[in-house]
Motif scaffolding. Structure first.
Motif, short mmCIF file in Angstrom:
data_model
loop_
_atom_site.label_atom_id
_atom_site.label_comp_id
_atom_site.label_asym_id
_atom_site.label_seq_id
_atom_site.Cartn_x
_atom_site.Cartn_y
_atom_site.Cartn_z
N THR A 90 0.82 -1.22 0.00
CA THR A 90 0.00 0.00 0.00
C THR A 90 0.86 1.27 0.00
OG1 THR A 90 -0.13 -0.03 2.43
CG2 THR A 90 -1.87 -1.18 1.21
N HIS A 91 2.09 1.14 -0.50
CA HIS A 91 3.00 2.29 -0.46
C HIS A 91 2.42 3.50 -1.18
CE1 HIS A 91 6.67 4.66 -0.60
NE2 HIS A 91 6.53 4.76 -1.90
N ALA A 92 1.73 3.32 -2.29
CA ALA A 92 1.21 4.45 -3.06
C ALA A 92 0.27 5.31 -2.22
CB ALA A 92 0.49 3.95 -4.31
N ALA A 93 -0.64 4.66 -1.49
CA ALA A 93 -1.57 5.41 -0.65
C ALA A 93 -0.83 6.11 0.48
CB ALA A 93 -2.64 4.48 -0.08
N LEU A 94 0.19 5.43 1.04
CA LEU A 94 0.93 6.01 2.15
C LEU A 94 1.74 7.22 1.73
CD1 LEU A 94 1.95 5.92 5.08
CD2 LEU A 94 3.72 4.32 4.33
N ILE A 95 2.48 7.10 0.60
CA ILE A 95 3.32 8.21 0.18
C ILE A 95 2.47 9.38 -0.28
CG2 ILE A 95 3.61 7.50 -2.23
CD1 ILE A 95 6.28 9.06 0.07
N ARG A 96 1.29 9.12 -0.82
CA ARG A 96 0.38 10.20 -1.20
C ARG A 96 -0.07 10.97 0.04
NH1 ARG A 96 -4.87 9.72 -5.25
NH2 ARG A 96 -5.76 11.81 -4.84
N GLU A 97 -0.40 10.25 1.10
CA GLU A 97 -0.82 10.91 2.34
C GLU A 97 0.33 11.69 2.96
OE1 GLU A 97 -2.51 9.76 6.81
OE2 GLU A 97 -1.89 8.18 5.43
N ILE A 98 1.52 11.09 3.00
CA ILE A 98 2.68 11.76 3.59
C ILE A 98 3.02 13.03 2.82
CG2 ILE A 98 5.17 11.55 3.97
CD1 ILE A 98 4.70 8.59 4.60
N ALA A 99 3.02 12.93 1.48
CA ALA A 99 3.36 14.08 0.66
C ALA A 99 2.35 15.20 0.84
CB ALA A 99 3.45 13.67 -0.80
N ALA A 100 1.07 14.87 0.91
CA ALA A 100 0.05 15.89 1.08
C ALA A 100 0.15 16.55 2.45
CB ALA A 100 -1.33 15.29 0.87
N LYS A 101 0.24 15.74 3.49
CA LYS A 101 0.30 16.30 4.84
C LYS A 101 1.63 17.00 5.11
CE LYS A 101 -3.09 13.32 7.09
NZ LYS A 101 -3.36 12.36 8.19
N GLY A 102 2.64 16.72 4.29
CA GLY A 102 3.92 17.41 4.42
C GLY A 102 3.99 18.69 3.62
N THR A 103 3.00 18.95 2.77
CA THR A 103 2.95 20.20 2.01
C THR A 103 2.52 21.32 2.95
OG1 THR A 103 2.43 19.05 -0.05
CG2 THR A 103 1.83 21.38 0.09
N VAL A 104 3.18 22.47 2.81
CA VAL A 104 2.93 23.60 3.72
C VAL A 104 2.32 24.76 2.93
CG1 VAL A 104 3.94 25.18 5.41
CG2 VAL A 104 4.94 22.89 5.07
N VAL A 105 1.18 25.25 3.41
CA VAL A 105 0.61 26.47 2.83
C VAL A 105 1.24 27.66 3.54
CG1 VAL A 105 -1.48 27.83 2.47
CG2 VAL A 105 -1.56 25.34 2.22
N LEU A 106 2.11 28.37 2.83
CA LEU A 106 2.84 29.49 3.42
C LEU A 106 2.02 30.78 3.40
CD1 LEU A 106 6.31 28.89 1.71
CD2 LEU A 106 5.62 28.19 4.00
N LYS A 107 1.28 30.98 2.33
CA LYS A 107 0.50 32.20 2.15
C LYS A 107 -0.83 31.82 1.53
CE LYS A 107 0.55 36.53 -0.58
NZ LYS A 107 1.35 37.36 -1.51
N ASN A 108 -1.92 32.47 1.97
CA ASN A 108 -3.23 32.19 1.40
C ASN A 108 -4.14 33.39 1.65
OD1 ASN A 108 -5.50 31.02 0.31
ND2 ASN A 108 -5.87 29.62 2.03
N ASN A 109 -4.45 34.09 0.57
CA ASN A 109 -5.34 35.25 0.66
C ASN A 109 -6.80 34.88 0.39
OD1 ASN A 109 -3.09 36.76 1.18
ND2 ASN A 109 -2.97 37.69 -0.85
N GLY A 110 -7.13 33.63 0.68
CA GLY A 110 -8.50 33.17 0.49
C GLY A 110 -8.74 32.42 -0.78
N SER A 111 -7.71 32.23 -1.61
CA SER A 111 -7.90 31.53 -2.88
C SER A 111 -7.90 30.01 -2.71
CB SER A 111 -6.81 31.94 -3.87
OG SER A 111 -5.52 31.65 -3.35
N LEU A 112 -7.42 29.52 -1.60
CA LEU A 112 -7.43 28.10 -1.31
C LEU A 112 -8.34 27.81 -0.12
CD1 LEU A 112 -3.63 27.18 -1.62
CD2 LEU A 112 -5.42 26.85 -3.33
N PRO A 113 -8.97 26.62 -0.12
CA PRO A 113 -8.91 25.58 -1.15
C PRO A 113 -9.72 25.94 -2.38
CG PRO A 113 -10.39 24.92 0.60
CD PRO A 113 -9.76 26.20 1.05
N LEU A 114 -9.35 25.33 -3.51
CA LEU A 114 -10.05 25.59 -4.76
C LEU A 114 -11.43 24.95 -4.75
CD1 LEU A 114 -7.18 24.87 -7.32
CD2 LEU A 114 -7.94 27.11 -6.47
N GLY A 115 -12.35 25.58 -5.46
CA GLY A 115 -13.66 24.98 -5.67
C GLY A 115 -13.67 24.27 -7.01
N ARG A 116 -14.45 24.82 -7.95
CA ARG A 116 -14.45 24.31 -9.33
C ARG A 116 -14.17 25.49 -10.25
NH1 ARG A 116 -19.21 19.79 -10.25
NH2 ARG A 116 -18.52 18.33 -8.62
#
Length: 554
Positions: A90-116
């Motif tokens: 199940t490495h694919a699911a694990l590395i996807r979770e780790i990579a996402a949770k390791g991503t850092v939102v440094l700046k956000n003026n309200g544009s994230l999260p995206l809608g459609r």
């Protein structure tokens, strides 16, 4: 087992092997020290059960061919060397979770999260596939120039082959199709004319920029292992400014092994969000989509991002300062990263531990309870006496067996002859205490793996209430720092963190324990850990510079 093996790569000259045999025979190394070395190796052998369950070697680090030489450098024993056994699970699911949770939102003026978004535009070569393929550069180092595709792994001998690599553009295309969004892209980092036109059409512009580093035997565009600067690669700054000049909702994602300078573009009014995604691995595109669209809560910075290179307090070394290898003298003691910034009162661009959430949080009700753990006494004991103190072998008994086949470049313990250098006379002796078979005094701070067991006594329990006061369910990374109080101590040091999940409108209690080691200093006189009399304070918050709650430690 000898590490390192040969003294210079593929020389066959070993530091150990027969040299260790000679050292035991002439008394340089006591035989009981050799027994200790072997015991430590074989303990691991039994620990992982290799005495009960072993499989043949089915992987070769020197070739990806199915058939090859078992002994690569000696060019011997041609056979199947790569069984291509799928061990991923199940490495694919694990590395996807780790990579996402390791991503850092440094700046956000309200544009994230995206809608459609109605129309998405993607920019930068870091968004797409390397035309040479995910494994097209040896050991992931493109020595003929900077990587042309997205970077997801550093280069060097510690790399692995990607089983596949999902680029951000591929994942965003799949998401756009599912959402009914229009998506266009310009992945030539120097095609500014096309960028201008494409950016003006989009309501959401996603820019992907990069830098990379690795091991020093590969040089990529003049970067011999480490990066030679902290700027972005492949025209990254200009890509950002070009897109932001034409799109009022420009979202930047940085793939890099560490900090990059951002001052040229971070305050641009059209740069509405910035993410630091590190080197995320094979699920790179899927993981960044998870964060951009709010499917996963982002993480926190494990380092400080400065406003200026000089703020880090160290200078880059471009050439080795001696014959063999570069030598850096670290004179800043404990003042590394955020501790250096705190000591010199330097305002960073983004502090250690920083990271924005997609909801809002409130910290309150910090409570500290003192635990009576009892006193801390120095260890007063000796190691066990050696069981074997006599060398019973002779040089003639340790010659290569007559029917033994030597494989070139392998390290063997046997002697070639009974006249090898060092066998005659006594060897060079070390400190006298190193030869005492009755055991040695255990250091006052020793006594167990990890040091004195008393260092792990719980002295305080810290309880803080954290509330999700936003409108979304979310995850928060609660951080605990301690001030030791002495004039030569860092202002604060991280001593714990927990990632928690709280529904919108809910609250939870987060409990930390403070161990004796967390508030101890090393005393060079007693060679032990001590707790000074200086007043100590515990802080709890969202980063090293955002600590709303504090309490004295009695």
């Amino acid at each position: 087992m000898a590490m390192p093996g040969d003294q210079t790569f593929v020389s066959g000259n070993a530091f150990w092997g027969a040299n260790l045999t000679v050292a035991v025979l002439n008394g340089t190394v006591p035989v009981w020290r050799l027994d200790d070395m072997a015991t430590r190796i074989m303990a691991s052998f039994y620990k992982v059960g290799l005495d009960k369950d072993r499989v043949d070697v089915n992987f070769d680090s020197w070739t990806t061919d199915v058939y090859g030489f078992e002994h690569w450098f000696a060019r011997e024993d041609y056979r199947i060397v790569n069984g291509n056994v799928d061990v991923r699970g199940t490495h694919a699911a694990l590395i996807r979770e780790i990579a996402a949770k390791g991503t850092v939102v440094l700046k956000n003026n309200g544009s994230l999260p995206l809608g459609r978004p109605r129309q998405i535009a993607v920019f930068g070569s870091d968004a797409t596939d390397n035309p040479k393929g995910p494994n097209g550069c040896p050991d992931r180092g493109c020595s003929d120039g900077t990587p042309e595709g997205t970077v997801a792994m550093g280069w060097g001998s510690g790399t692995a082959n990607f089983p596949y690599l999902i680029s951000p553009l591929n994942a965003l295309q799949n998401k756009a199709i599912a959402d009914g969004s229009v998506i266009q892209w310009v992945v030539d980092d120097y095609a500014t004319t096309q960028m201008n036109s494409t950016a003006r059409q989009a309501d959401t512009c996603l820019v992907f920029v990069k830098s990379l580093s690795g091991e020093g035997y590969i040089s990529v565009d003049g970067n011999q292992g480490d990066r030679k600067n902290l700027t972005l690669w492949r025209n990254g700054e200009e890509v950002i400014k070009t897109v932001a000049g034409n799109c009022n909702n420009t979202i930047v994602t940085v793939h890099a092994p560490g900090p990059v300078t951002m001052e040229e573009w971070i305050d641009h009014p059209n740069v509405t969000a910035v993410l630091f995604a590190g080197l995320p691995g094979q699920e790179s595109g899927n993981s960044i989509v998870d964060v951009l669209y709010g499917l996963v809560e982002p993480g926190r910075l494990p380092f400080t991002i400065a406003k200026n290179e000089s703020d880090y307090g160290v200078s880059l070394m471009y050439e080795p300062d001696n014959t063999y290898a570069p030598q850096q003298n670290f004179t800043d003691a404990l003042y590394i990263d955020y501790r250096y910034f705190d000591k010199h009162n330097i305002t960073p661009r983004f502090p250690f531990g920083h990271g924005l959430s997609y909801t809002s949080w409130k910290y309150n009700e910090l409570k500290v309870r003192k635990i009576n753990a009892g006193p801390y006494y120095p260890i007063n004991a000796r190691t066990p006496a050696a069981q074997n103190t006599n060398v019973t072998e002779t040089p003639s008994s340790l010659l290569f067996p007559s029917d033994f086949h030597q494989v070139d470049f392998y390290v063997y313990p046997w002697l070639n002859n009974t006249h090898q250098s060092g066998l005659d006379g006594n060897g060079t002796k070390g400190p006298s205490g190193a030869y005492d078979p009755t055991g040695a005094p255990i250091r006052p701070a020793g006594g167990a793996p990890g040091g004195h067991p008393g260092l792990y006594d719980i002295l305080y329990e810290v309880n803080v209430t954290v509330s999700n006061v936003g409108k979304r369910n979310g995850e928060e990374v609660v951080q605990l720092y301690i001030s030791q109080g002495e004039s030569d101590d860092p202002v604060r040091v991280l001593r714990g963190f927990q990632r928690i999940s709280v529904d919108a409108g809910g609250s939870t209690n987060v409990i930390f324990t403070i161990l004796r080691r967390d508030i101890s200093r090393w005393d060079v006189t007693t060679q032990n850990w001590v707790i000074s009399q200086a007043p100590k304070t515990v802080y709890v918050g969202r980063s090293s510079r955002d600590l709303p709650l504090s309490s004295k430690l009695e």
